[in-house]
Design an enzyme around this catalytic site. Structure first.
Site, mmCIF file in Angstrom:
data_model
loop_
_atom_site.group_PDB
_atom_site.id
_atom_site.type_symbol
_atom_site.label_atom_id
_atom_site.label_comp_id
_atom_site.label_asym_id
_atom_site.label_seq_id
_atom_site.Cartn_x
_atom_site.Cartn_y
_atom_site.Cartn_z
ATOM 1 N N PRO A 165 0.839 -1.200 0.000
ATOM 2 C CA PRO A 165 0.000 0.000 0.000
ATOM 3 C C PRO A 165 0.869 1.244 0.000
ATOM 4 C CG PRO A 165 -0.636 -1.534 1.749
ATOM 5 C CD PRO A 165 0.685 -1.994 1.221
ATOM 6 N N CYS A 166 0.476 2.230 -0.772
ATOM 7 C CA CYS A 166 1.256 3.476 -0.852
ATOM 8 C C CYS A 166 0.314 4.649 -0.621
ATOM 9 C CB CYS A 166 1.938 3.602 -2.211
ATOM 10 S SG CYS A 166 3.138 2.290 -2.527
ATOM 11 N N PRO A 167 -0.035 4.977 0.632
ATOM 12 C CA PRO A 167 -1.020 6.014 0.929
ATOM 13 C C PRO A 167 -0.691 7.364 0.325
ATOM 14 C CG PRO A 167 -0.455 4.782 2.907
ATOM 15 C CD PRO A 167 0.520 4.378 1.851
ATOM 16 N N PHE A 195 0.530 8.160 -2.389
ATOM 17 C CA PHE A 195 0.236 8.298 -3.806
ATOM 18 C C PHE A 195 -1.086 9.015 -4.036
ATOM 19 C CE2 PHE A 195 2.814 4.260 -4.995
ATOM 20 C CZ PHE A 195 3.961 4.903 -4.574
#
Length: 403
Positions: free
Chosen positions: A83-85, A87
């Site tokens: 997960p890459c919040p 982004f």
């Protein structure tokens, strides 16, 4: 000569949809998985007998610890979707600015250490290939600045890996999944290997996302027709709203289609996870006015007032599935109320198993947890059948079949 079986580990594994597809190919074995959601890890542990499935925060669990737990086995492939919040939260100007001390802007947000930890596992295990999946916005956010920054970090930290330049969005409907669901697939491999994205096998004329516009022309007349919702769920047990019996007999045993036979392999005539939530009486009254394909705003105003929502925001708050079409994307939000996944012909939302079928989980894959947890595990997963197609391309690259 017997085909080689490659070992892989599954980071941010969830229930294990990505891993299940790799194992369905018959060419890979999951030996380890890690996730911070306990029920998902219990599901992973149940369905992957050769795996050491770890419930932990990857930021606090080193690759050395996992290597010890898996008995120092060689890891050939790493898969996962970190997960890459950031982004979806940082501004375009910030993503373009490079932090002078850290060398990149991704690590400015501590939540993105998840992405960096994925790379730490790659750096430690040195797999022949790694496969990272994410949402389509990964490629387009801030006019592509996010993707360029991520690729720069990979090239900086893992110079021995070749990153497949034309990262693609794959739509699961094009691989025989009864669902329109797009995922970004990024692949890196050591220089001795290759990777080509899997060729599509199925076609849904009504999809806006059949192929990447930059792909070579595809003759849809030579592809298999899409798998639809009817194929996905029509042979499953007959249940009702608020169904509480987990394991049930199938409703149909003859004239099964190809998809149903595939889903029912290695089962004993019973299937689990038939739990279905209870919709309130107002909702069910509204369901009765909806035709297949209808959304909330298709209903007359007096019907919408039975179950009112903010109409400037929730135009498709309710959606009824269409038997002859694939489903729209199953999201983790199905764990909240399921109104976006109303059964095509009944006054209820989908059961956990029906949602799993639309995601292409085989029926012998059993989900562990409470109602909300199992729905969310299904919604968060990579469709196994699409993952299987990716796995076969990975295998070809590892065995130099693409050269």
């Amino acid at each position: 000569m017997q085909n080689k079986i490659y070992n892989f580990i599954d980071l941010f594994c969830g229930a294990g949809g990505f891993a299940k597809g790799f194992e369905m190919s018959g060419k890979f074995k999951c030996i380890g998985g890690i996730d911070n959601k306990k029920s998902a890890v219990e599901t992973h542990k149940l369905n992957f007998k050769n795996s050491v499935s770890v419930h932990a925060d990857i930021r606090e669990f080193s690759p050395e610890k996992l290597h010890e737990l898996i008995g120092q086995q060689k890891v050939d492939v790493i898969i996962g979707g970190p997960p890459c919040p950031t982004f979806s939260t940082i501004g375009h100007a910030k993503i373009q600015s490079v932090n002078k001390e850290k060398g990149d802007c991704i690590t400015e947000d501590p939540r993105n250490i998840l992405f960096m930890d994925y790379l730490e596992y790659v750096k430690y295990f040195k797999p022949k290939m790694f496969v990272m999946e994410n949402v389509p916005q990964f490629l387009t956010k801030y006019k592509g600045a996010t993707y360029k920054e991520v690729k720069r970090i990979i090239k900086r930290d893992l110079p021995e890996y070749h990153i497949v330049e034309e990262v693609k969005l794959l739509n699961s409907v094009n691989y025989g999944v009864p669902q329109n669901r797009r995922r970004m697939i990024l692949v890196g491999h050591l220089k001795d290997y290759t990777f080509n994205y899997p060729k599509i096998t199925h076609w849904f004329e009504g999809s806006n996302y059949n192929i990447d516009p930059n792909d070579e022309n595809v003759d849809s007349t030579k592809l298999k027709p899409h798998v639809n919702v009817k194929s996905a769920i029509s042979d499953l047990p007959k249940i009702t709203d608020n169904w509480r019996i987990n394991e049930c007999e199938y409703s149909k045993h003859e004239n099964l289609d190809t998809y149903q036979k595939l889903m029912r392999q290695n089962t004993n005539g019973l299937v689990a996870n038939n739990i279905c939530r209870m919709s309130n009486e107002r909702a069910k009254k509204v369901f009765g006015h909806m035709k297949q394909g209808d959304i909330y705003m298709d209903l007359p105003k007096e019907i919408r007032q039975i179950l009112p929502f903010r109409e400037d925001i929730f135009k498709d708050r309710l959606k009824r599935l269409v038997l002859k079409n694939p489903s729209w994307t199953i999201l983790a939000h199905i764990g909240m109320d399921g109104y976006m996944y109303i059964h095509p012909t009944e006054l209820r939302t989908l059961s956990v198993r029906e949602a799993a079928r639309i995601q292409s989980f085989p029926d012998n894959f059993v989900f562990v947890g409470n109602q909300q947890e199992t729905y969310m595990q299904v919604g968060n997963a990579v469709p196994p059948i699409m993952a299987k197609a990716i796995a076969e391309s990975v295998y070809s690259g590892l065995t130099n079949l693409n050269r």
